[in-house]
Design an enzyme around this catalytic site. Sequence first.
Site, PDB file in Angstrom:
ATOM      1  N   ARG A  87       0.838  -1.218   0.000  1.00 46.57           N
ATOM      2  CA  ARG A  87       0.000   0.000   0.000  1.00 46.57           C
ATOM      3  C   ARG A  87       0.866   1.260   0.000  1.00 46.57           C
ATOM      4  NH1 ARG A  87      -4.140   0.290   4.494  1.00 46.57           N
ATOM      5  NH2 ARG A  87      -4.825   2.077   3.288  1.00 46.57           N
TER       6      ARG A  87
ATOM      7  N   GLN B 215      -9.695  10.980   6.894  1.00 44.33           N
ATOM      8  CA  GLN B 215      -9.428   9.666   7.500  1.00 44.33           C
ATOM      9  C   GLN B 215      -8.333   8.970   6.714  1.00 44.33           C
ATOM     10  OE1 GLN B 215     -13.473   7.660   8.527  1.00 44.33           O
ATOM     11  NE2 GLN B 215     -13.847   9.108   6.900  1.00 44.33           N
TER      12      GLN B 215
ATOM     13  N   ASP C 144      -2.932   8.460   3.301  1.00 47.86           N
ATOM     14  CA  ASP C 144      -2.021   8.873   2.218  1.00 47.86           C
ATOM     15  C   ASP C 144      -1.743  10.368   2.369  1.00 47.86           C
ATOM     16  OD1 ASP C 144      -3.950  10.513   0.747  1.00 47.86           O
ATOM     17  OD2 ASP C 144      -4.923   8.642   0.150  1.00 47.86           O
TER      18      ASP C 144
ATOM     19  N   HIS D  10      -6.288   9.497  11.139  1.00 43.77           N
ATOM     20  CA  HIS D  10      -5.884   8.092  11.259  1.00 43.77           C
ATOM     21  C   HIS D  10      -4.415   7.853  10.939  1.00 43.77           C
ATOM     22  CE1 HIS D  10     -10.402   6.874  10.778  1.00 43.77           C
ATOM     23  NE2 HIS D  10     -10.112   7.335  11.973  1.00 43.77           N
TER      24      HIS D  10
ATOM     25  N   CYS E 180      15.655   4.085  21.005  1.00 44.00           N
ATOM     26  CA  CYS E 180      16.301   3.696  19.736  1.00 44.00           C
ATOM     27  C   CYS E 180      15.635   4.426  18.575  1.00 44.00           C
ATOM     28  CB  CYS E 180      16.168   2.188  19.522  1.00 44.00           C
ATOM     29  SG  CYS E 180      16.884   1.241  20.869  1.00 44.00           S
TER      30      CYS E 180
ATOM     31  N   CYS F  13      14.787  -3.730  15.592  1.00 47.52           N
ATOM     32  CA  CYS F  13      15.886  -3.029  16.238  1.00 47.52           C
ATOM     33  C   CYS F  13      16.911  -4.051  16.720  1.00 47.52           C
ATOM     34  CB  CYS F  13      15.347  -2.223  17.414  1.00 47.52           C
ATOM     35  SG  CYS F  13      16.636  -1.328  18.280  1.00 47.52           S
TER      36      CYS F  13
ATOM     37  N   SER G  86     -17.618   5.892   3.913  1.00 51.94           N
ATOM     38  CA  SER G  86     -18.804   5.072   4.172  1.00 51.94           C
ATOM     39  C   SER G  86     -19.461   5.474   5.486  1.00 51.94           C
ATOM     40  CB  SER G  86     -18.403   3.593   4.232  1.00 51.94           C
ATOM     41  OG  SER G  86     -17.448   3.399   5.259  1.00 51.94           O
TER      42      SER G  86
HETATM   43  P1  NAD Z   1     -14.425   2.976   3.184  1.00 57.62           P
HETATM   44  O1  NAD Z   1     -13.550   2.062   2.402  1.00 57.62           O
HETATM   45  O2  NAD Z   1     -15.200   2.427   4.318  1.00 57.62           O
HETATM   46  O3  NAD Z   1     -15.491   3.640   2.200  1.00 57.62           O
HETATM   47  C1  NAD Z   1     -15.098   4.235   0.995  1.00 57.62           C
HETATM   48  C2  NAD Z   1     -16.249   5.084   0.508  1.00 57.62           C
HETATM   49  O4  NAD Z   1     -15.828   5.780  -0.655  1.00 57.62           O
HETATM   50  C3  NAD Z   1     -17.483   4.275   0.117  1.00 57.62           C
HETATM   51  O5  NAD Z   1     -18.629   4.897   0.705  1.00 57.62           O
HETATM   52  C4  NAD Z   1     -17.506   4.406  -1.405  1.00 57.62           C
HETATM   53  O6  NAD Z   1     -18.846   4.395  -1.936  1.00 57.62           O
HETATM   54  C5  NAD Z   1     -16.854   5.745  -1.604  1.00 57.62           C
HETATM   55  N1  NAD Z   1     -16.231   5.949  -2.912  1.00 57.62           N
HETATM   56  C6  NAD Z   1     -15.623   5.049  -3.710  1.00 57.62           C
HETATM   57  N2  NAD Z   1     -15.134   5.656  -4.801  1.00 57.62           N
HETATM   58  C7  NAD Z   1     -15.420   6.980  -4.673  1.00 57.62           C
HETATM   59  C8  NAD Z   1     -15.136   8.133  -5.456  1.00 57.62           C
HETATM   60  N3  NAD Z   1     -14.451   8.037  -6.600  1.00 57.62           N
HETATM   61  N4  NAD Z   1     -15.562   9.352  -5.030  1.00 57.62           N
HETATM   62  C9  NAD Z   1     -16.247   9.453  -3.861  1.00 57.62           C
HETATM   63  N5  NAD Z   1     -16.536   8.402  -3.062  1.00 57.62           N
HETATM   64  C10 NAD Z   1     -16.113   7.178  -3.466  1.00 57.62           C
HETATM   65  O7  NAD Z   1     -13.497   4.197   3.617  1.00 57.62           O
HETATM   66  P2  NAD Z   1     -13.535   5.141   4.895  1.00 57.62           P
HETATM   67  O8  NAD Z   1     -14.929   5.587   5.149  1.00 57.62           O
HETATM   68  O9  NAD Z   1     -12.463   6.160   4.670  1.00 57.62           O
HETATM   69  O10 NAD Z   1     -13.122   4.225   6.143  1.00 57.62           O
HETATM   70  C11 NAD Z   1     -12.172   3.209   6.068  1.00 57.62           C
HETATM   71  C12 NAD Z   1     -10.858   3.407   6.827  1.00 57.62           C
HETATM   72  O11 NAD Z   1      -9.842   2.923   5.961  1.00 57.62           O
HETATM   73  C13 NAD Z   1     -10.469   4.819   7.176  1.00 57.62           C
HETATM   74  O12 NAD Z   1     -10.196   4.842   8.515  1.00 57.62           O
HETATM   75  C14 NAD Z   1      -9.169   5.098   6.421  1.00 57.62           C
HETATM   76  O13 NAD Z   1      -8.152   5.536   7.324  1.00 57.62           O
HETATM   77  C15 NAD Z   1      -8.712   3.798   5.886  1.00 57.62           C
HETATM   78  N6  NAD Z   1      -8.263   3.836   4.457  1.00 57.62           N
HETATM   79  C16 NAD Z   1      -7.530   4.879   3.978  1.00 57.62           C
HETATM   80  C17 NAD Z   1      -7.137   4.893   2.635  1.00 57.62           C
HETATM   81  C18 NAD Z   1      -6.305   6.050   2.125  1.00 57.62           C
HETATM   82  O14 NAD Z   1      -5.566   6.646   2.888  1.00 57.62           O
HETATM   83  N7  NAD Z   1      -6.379   6.395   0.837  1.00 57.62           N
HETATM   84  C19 NAD Z   1      -7.468   3.845   1.801  1.00 57.62           C
HETATM   85  C20 NAD Z   1      -8.194   2.786   2.331  1.00 57.62           C
HETATM   86  C21 NAD Z   1      -8.594   2.800   3.669  1.00 57.62           C
END
Ligand code: NAD
Length: 259
Positions: free
Chosen positions: A83, A115, A118, A133, A151, A164, A206
Amino acid sequence: MTPDDTLTLAHARQLLRQALLDDARRAGALCVFSGAGMSAESGIPTFRDAQTGLWRRFRPEDLASVEGYRRNPADAWDWYEERRQGVLRATPNAGHQALGEFARRHPGVLHVVTQNVDDLHQRAGNTDTLRLHGDILRHQWLQACPREPACEVATAQQGHPPHCTQCGNQLRPGVVWFGEMLPEGAMEQALQWVSASAITLVVGTSGAVWPAAGLARHARRAGAWVLIINPQATELDDEADGLIRSTAAAVLPRLLTGF
Ligand code: NAD
C-alpha cells in the site's frame, strides 16, 4: 450526475458564494471531511477494495490491529509495504487539485479533515490537512522503546518487519488501528472546524469508522449545511442536507471552480 444532483450542486455553490462574501463567517467557512473514496480515482484502493486479490484472505482486524500484527507481522508488513508503494506512485486527482487550488485562492477559508493515511491532500496544496488516522508513510515502534534515549526508527534493520538490533522491537506503520486512540487533540480540532463551518462536505467515506463518522452529525447540529459526495449510499446519508451520488473527481471541480 442526475438533474437532482445538478440542482444540489447549484445550491451548494450559492451557499459557498454567500459564505465567501460574509467577512464575519469567511474564515473556516468550508470544511471537507474525506475518506478512502477521495483517493479512489488516484488508484488507491478503499479499505474494502484493498481486501481483494492476493490479500483477500485477511480480515481488516488481521491487518489493522496490534493483535493481528503480532500474530502475523511478516504478512501484515508486506501488505502495508504494498500500500505504501501504491501511495508513492499515486498522484492527486482532480478532486484533490480542486481543493488545493481553492485553498490557494482563498487562504483561511478551507479546512480539510481526512481519515486517509495517504498524503494526496497535502501534495495537492492542502498542507495543513488534519489526519485523524495517521500517516502510512511514517513508521514507529510496535512497543514503546525501553531504552533511554529511545532507539531511532531510522536505524531499524531491514526485514519483514524491520527490527531493532538493540532491543528487538519491530517497526509498524504510523496509522491508527482498531482500538487505538486518535492522535492527541485531533478530534477536538476536527470538531471545532466542522462546528465553525458554514458548509461541510463529506467526501468518499462510508461513515462506518468511529469516532470520525460523528463529525457529519456534529457539523449539522452546529448549523453547517452538510453535503455528501459519494456514488454509493453511506451510513451518514440521514445526517446530510444534500446528497450528490457521484465521485470526488467529478464533483469537486464543478463545485469549487469559478470562485
Ligand atoms: P471505506 O472504504 O469504508 O469507504 C469508501 C467510501 O468511498 C465508500 O462509501 C464508497 O462508496 C466511496 N467511494 C468510492 N469511490 C469513490 C469516489 N471516486 N468518489 C467518492 N466516493 C467514493 O473508507 P472510509 O470511510 O475512509 O473508512 C475506512 C478506513 O480505511 C479509514 O479509517 C481510512 O483511514 C482507511 N483507508 C484509507 C485509505 C487512504 O488513505 N487512501 C485507503 C483505504 C482505507
